[in-house]
Write an enzyme that holds these catalytic residues in place. Structure first.
Site, PDB file in Angstrom:
ATOM      1  N   CYS A   2      29.764 -11.999   5.217  1.00  0.00           N
ATOM      2  CA  CYS A   2      29.549 -11.706   3.797  1.00  0.00           C
ATOM      3  C   CYS A   2      28.179 -11.086   3.548  1.00  0.00           C
ATOM      4  CB  CYS A   2      29.625 -12.991   2.985  1.00  0.00           C
ATOM      5  SG  CYS A   2      31.162 -13.864   3.216  1.00  0.00           S
ATOM      6  N   ARG A  27      28.565  -5.036   7.916  1.00  0.00           N
ATOM      7  CA  ARG A  27      28.604  -6.447   8.327  1.00  0.00           C
ATOM      8  C   ARG A  27      30.037  -6.939   8.493  1.00  0.00           C
ATOM      9  NH1 ARG A  27      23.780  -9.321   7.048  1.00  0.00           N
ATOM     10  NH2 ARG A  27      24.948 -11.195   6.572  1.00  0.00           N
ATOM     11  N   TRP A  74      33.844 -11.765   3.764  1.00  0.00           N
ATOM     12  CA  TRP A  74      34.562 -11.828   5.039  1.00  0.00           C
ATOM     13  C   TRP A  74      35.227 -13.201   5.035  1.00  0.00           C
ATOM     14  CZ3 TRP A  74      34.755 -14.477   9.757  1.00  0.00           C
ATOM     15  CH2 TRP A  74      35.285 -13.762  10.839  1.00  0.00           C
ATOM     16  N   ASN A 100      27.226 -16.596   0.923  1.00  0.00           N
ATOM     17  CA  ASN A 100      27.448 -16.228   2.324  1.00  0.00           C
ATOM     18  C   ASN A 100      27.294 -17.509   3.144  1.00  0.00           C
ATOM     19  OD1 ASN A 100      27.369 -15.235   4.922  1.00  0.00           O
ATOM     20  ND2 ASN A 100      25.372 -14.247   4.716  1.00  0.00           N
ATOM     21  N   GLY A 101      28.270 -17.808   3.992  1.00  0.00           N
ATOM     22  CA  GLY A 101      28.161 -19.016   4.820  1.00  0.00           C
ATOM     23  C   GLY A 101      29.317 -19.957   4.523  1.00  0.00           C
ATOM     24  N   GLU A 482      30.819  -5.058  29.646  1.00  0.00           N
ATOM     25  CA  GLU A 482      30.403  -4.408  28.408  1.00  0.00           C
ATOM     26  C   GLU A 482      31.318  -3.217  28.083  1.00  0.00           C
ATOM     27  OE1 GLU A 482      28.899  -5.091  25.940  1.00  0.00           O
ATOM     28  OE2 GLU A 482      28.325  -3.223  24.966  1.00  0.00           O
ATOM     29  N   LYS A 486      33.581  -2.917  24.707  1.00  0.00           N
ATOM     30  CA  LYS A 486      33.449  -1.751  23.815  1.00  0.00           C
ATOM     31  C   LYS A 486      34.823  -1.154  23.542  1.00  0.00           C
ATOM     32  CE  LYS A 486      30.516  -2.093  22.432  1.00  0.00           C
ATOM     33  NZ  LYS A 486      29.361  -2.963  22.545  1.00  0.00           N
ATOM     34  N   GLU A 489      37.197  -3.471  21.412  1.00  0.00           N
ATOM     35  CA  GLU A 489      36.861  -3.748  20.008  1.00  0.00           C
ATOM     36  C   GLU A 489      37.051  -2.546  19.095  1.00  0.00           C
ATOM     37  OE1 GLU A 489      32.794  -4.961  19.114  1.00  0.00           O
ATOM     38  OE2 GLU A 489      32.084  -3.833  20.836  1.00  0.00           O
ATOM     39  N   HIS A 505      41.908 -11.647  44.625  1.00  0.00           N
ATOM     40  CA  HIS A 505      42.199 -13.080  44.431  1.00  0.00           C
ATOM     41  C   HIS A 505      43.164 -13.285  43.262  1.00  0.00           C
ATOM     42  CE1 HIS A 505      39.310 -14.045  47.492  1.00  0.00           C
ATOM     43  NE2 HIS A 505      38.454 -13.225  46.905  1.00  0.00           N
ATOM     44  N   LYS A 604      29.723  -7.607  11.759  1.00  0.00           N
ATOM     45  CA  LYS A 604      28.527  -7.228  12.501  1.00  0.00           C
ATOM     46  C   LYS A 604      27.646  -8.438  12.792  1.00  0.00           C
ATOM     47  CE  LYS A 604      25.635  -4.370  14.374  1.00  0.00           C
ATOM     48  NZ  LYS A 604      25.975  -3.956  15.738  1.00  0.00           N
TER      49      LYS A 604
HETATM   50  C1  F6R Z   1      30.020  -6.075  20.296  1.00  0.00           C
HETATM   51  C2  F6R Z   1      29.084  -6.780  19.436  1.00  0.00           C
HETATM   52  C3  F6R Z   1      29.082  -8.255  19.469  1.00  0.00           C
HETATM   53  C4  F6R Z   1      27.647  -8.783  19.330  1.00  0.00           C
HETATM   54  C5  F6R Z   1      27.654 -10.311  19.199  1.00  0.00           C
HETATM   55  C6  F6R Z   1      26.250 -10.871  19.124  1.00  0.00           C
HETATM   56  O1  F6R Z   1      29.850  -4.693  20.224  1.00  0.00           O
HETATM   57  O2  F6R Z   1      28.345  -6.175  18.705  1.00  0.00           O
HETATM   58  O3  F6R Z   1      29.689  -8.747  20.603  1.00  0.00           O
HETATM   59  O4  F6R Z   1      26.918  -8.373  20.435  1.00  0.00           O
HETATM   60  O5  F6R Z   1      28.359 -10.695  18.059  1.00  0.00           O
HETATM   61  O6  F6R Z   1      25.565 -10.376  18.026  1.00  0.00           O
HETATM   62  P1  F6R Z   1      23.992 -10.468  17.927  1.00  0.00           P
HETATM   63  O7  F6R Z   1      23.438  -9.596  18.996  1.00  0.00           O
HETATM   64  O8  F6R Z   1      23.668  -9.960  16.563  1.00  0.00           O
HETATM   65  O9  F6R Z   1      23.628 -11.901  18.117  1.00  0.00           O
END
Ligand code: F6R
Length: 609
Positions: A2, A27, A74, A100-101, A482, A486, A489, A505, A604
């Protein structure tokens, strides 16, 4: 998650708040709303879906008002719907809140409000209790009512309230969720995050846990829970508005991939002194400290965790201290071996990830020294750490993290080099040769990005597959995780990463003709082993896309395609090999027509568990 924006001043709050909310879209959200104090009335408009839906809804209304609050939601409690969207109001519609929360004890509070005050609830949210609590506890002014309400609330939250009977005033409170106050000219703001305010100001106050903010056009007051004024320094924001705009790029993700050379250079150069040595400026890590630490924990989530996986290789190799890497949500619940001989490194772009924050607190409680690698200045992780190593990536708006990851890696290399040098576990010449290689990285990243069209072509060819495997050894396996994250997502393709040696394995059972395997083979020291793994999957007729260093003339023999990265030492390949994978994920998602900057179900900044 949020987002909150509040404005009080002399201009039309509606446009300013909607503009601010748009800057918080990154976000992640599923509905949006606004409450305005207008000509003695409190007007609330809210809408499921994107902010444009809300804009359409109010387009024909001449909503005026110089004070207001807005929200992007959210969903946690209650489905995304017009009704559950914020702002929420008390029964007679005189008080509005955005939140928010999570209010953890909302069921108890609901029961109390119904039984003791005969309140009727309209939504399924936990947030609605806040509006009713403020209303029933309001005996004079909004700030007293907010303070009385938070005494009854449990959980992690930040919220803002306005009241019809107190025009021109916004009252906000923070407990474990981000909140800032912004100093404008003849106006003031509150918000969850800096990008919402960049268009209007560059001076902010960071609000701490347990603090109340009273915002009027004339002033911002910060009070503690005993209503004592809190003195806070103004923070000058260094991010620019352009940093938070697309500037001609089709998506923020593409813009942020392109920003990596600059972000890497900035993060690196800020930590090198005039002799070209790593400087920790303000971070105190003495030889005595390093001799005391018998273990380092690196703890983070998602992409930041993947940076930590590379960090383990680097720090162990350079500093010769054992490093464990853990996802924050696991670390905090497994009673880890942490004491005053532990160095705990938290990595977080946002600095607000609840799991990371909770793990950090747990480590601190057990006596660990906490060093964090964070992008957002003044964020919760930064504030609660003993020392902070900032990444200089600028605001990262796309949900999929790119430039935060590579700058996090830079910090980990610098930490490794610094420790190794101090402990005498690396030679001078090795130290300087790694630094030289790191300095060359921005140019090499640019060179890869310049060839983005090759990866775009590959994506056009492969975008409609439903499964992709990523394999690698050593740091390549960390980068494989990673690359896989990417891709999944942003494109929603089912992707899977595995250390290449583990294939036989179990996972090799999934190899069929034309299975897509992205094989990272950048480690000279492990090349022969990796080559055998490529041969194994190729023997099952997999379609192998290899990533290797320029000059490797064996790799082509068993690969269907090869993406070359510039020549460099093994240690720094993670900074280069991840770039084609970021571009691949981006172009595949674009071919599939996905909402790249705001992938479904993702936020985000993950400020709930
Ligand atoms: C993936 C992504 C998430 C963040 C994770 C941690 O592209 O962005 O996996 O890396 O939610 O977020 P932070 O770094 O803000 O703690």
């Amino acid at each position: 998650m949020c987002g909150i924006v509040g404005y009080t001043g002399h201009d039309n709050a509606r446009d300013i708040i909607i503009d601010g909310l748009k800057k918080l879209e990154y976000r992640g959200y599923d509905s949006a709303g606004i409450a305005l104090l207008s000509k003695g009335e409190l007007i609330v408009r809210k809408q499921k879906g994107k902010i444009v839906n809300l804009e359409k809804e109010i387009a024909d209304e001449n909503l005026q008002g110089t004070t207001g609050i807005g929200h992007t939601r959210w969903a946690t409690h209650g489905v995304p719907s017009d009704l559950n969207a914020h702002p929420h109001t008390n029964e007679d519609g005189t008080i509005a809140i955005v939140h928010n929360g999570i209010v953890e004890n909302y069921m108890d509070l609901r029961k109390w409000l119904i039984e003791e005050h005969h309140v009727s609830f309209r939504t399924d949210t936990d947030s609605e209790v806040i509006a009713h609590l403020i209303s029933v506890l309001n005996e004079g002014n909004l700030e007293d009512a907010v303070l009385a309400a938070v005494k009854m609330m449990k959980g992690a939250y930040a919220f803002a309230a306005i009241s019809k009977s107190e025009p021109g005033k916004i009252v906000a409170f923070r407990k474990d969720a981000p909140l800032i106050a912004g100093l404008g000219k003849g106006c003031n703001f509150i918000a969850s995050d800096i990008p919402a305010l960049l268009k209007y100001l560059n001076k902010i106050y960071l609000i701490e846990n347990g603090e109340l903010v009273i915002c009027t056009p004339e002033q911002i007051q910060i009070l503690d829970q005993q209503k004592q004024p809190v003195k806070r320094d103004v923070l000058q924001v260094t991010w620019s508005l352009e940093d938070a705009e697309k500037e001609g790029y089709e998506h923020f993700m593409l813009k942020e991939i392109h920003e990596q050379p600059k972000a890497i250079r900035e993060t690196l150069m800020r930590r090198l002194d005039e002799r070209g040595k790593v400087k920790l400026d303000g971070i105190s890590l003495t030889l005595e400290d390093l001799e005391r630490f018998n273990k380092i924990y690196i703890v983070a989530c998602g992409t930041a965790y993947h940076a930590g996986l590379v960090g383990k290789y680097i720090i162990e190799k350079m500093a010769r201290i054992p490093v464990e890497v853990d996802v924050a949500s696991e670390f905090r619940y497994r009673d880890p071996f942490v004491d005053d001989k532990t160095l705990f490194i938290a990595i977080s772009q946002s600095g607000e990830t609840l799991d990371t924050l909770a793990a950090l607190r747990e480590a601190k409680r057990k006596g660990a020294r906490v060093l964090s690698v964070v992008n957002v200045v003044g964020s919760s992780v930064a504030r609660e750490s003993d020392d902070v190593f900032y990444t200089w990536a600028g605001p990262e708006i796309a949900v999929a993290s790119t430039k935060a990851y590579t700058t996090q890696l830079i910090c980990l290399y610098l930490i490794g080099l610094y420790m190794g040098d101090l402990r005498g576990t690396i030679s001078d010449s090795y130290y300087h040769s790694v630094l030289q290689e790191l300095k060359a990285v921005p140019e090499k990243v640019s060179a890869i990005i310049e060839r983005a069209n090759e990866i775009e072509e590959l994506a056009k060819y492969l975008y409609n597959r439903d499964q992709v495997f990523f394999i690698g050894r050593g740091t390549d396996s960390a980068v494989a995780y990673e690359g896989s994250l990417k891709l999944k997502e942003v494109s929603y393709i089912n992707s899977f990463a595995i250390a290449a040696g583990e294939l036989k394995h179990g996972t090799i059972a999934l190899m069929e003709p034309e299975t897509i395997v992205i094989a990272l083979a950048t480690q000279d020291a492990l090349f022969d082993k990796m080559y055998s793994n490529i041969v194994e999957v190729k023997a099952r007729l997999a379609h192998v896309v290899s990533i290797a260093k320029e000059g490797n003339d064996r790799i082509g023999q068993e690969s269907t395609e090869v993406i070359f990265i510039p020549e460099c030492i093994d240690e720094v390949t993670p900074l280069l090999s991840v770039i084609p994978l970021q571009l691949f994920a981006y172009y595949v998602a674009r071919e599939r027509g996905e909402d790249i900057d705001k992938p479904r179900n993702l936020a985000k900044s993950v400020t709930v568990e």
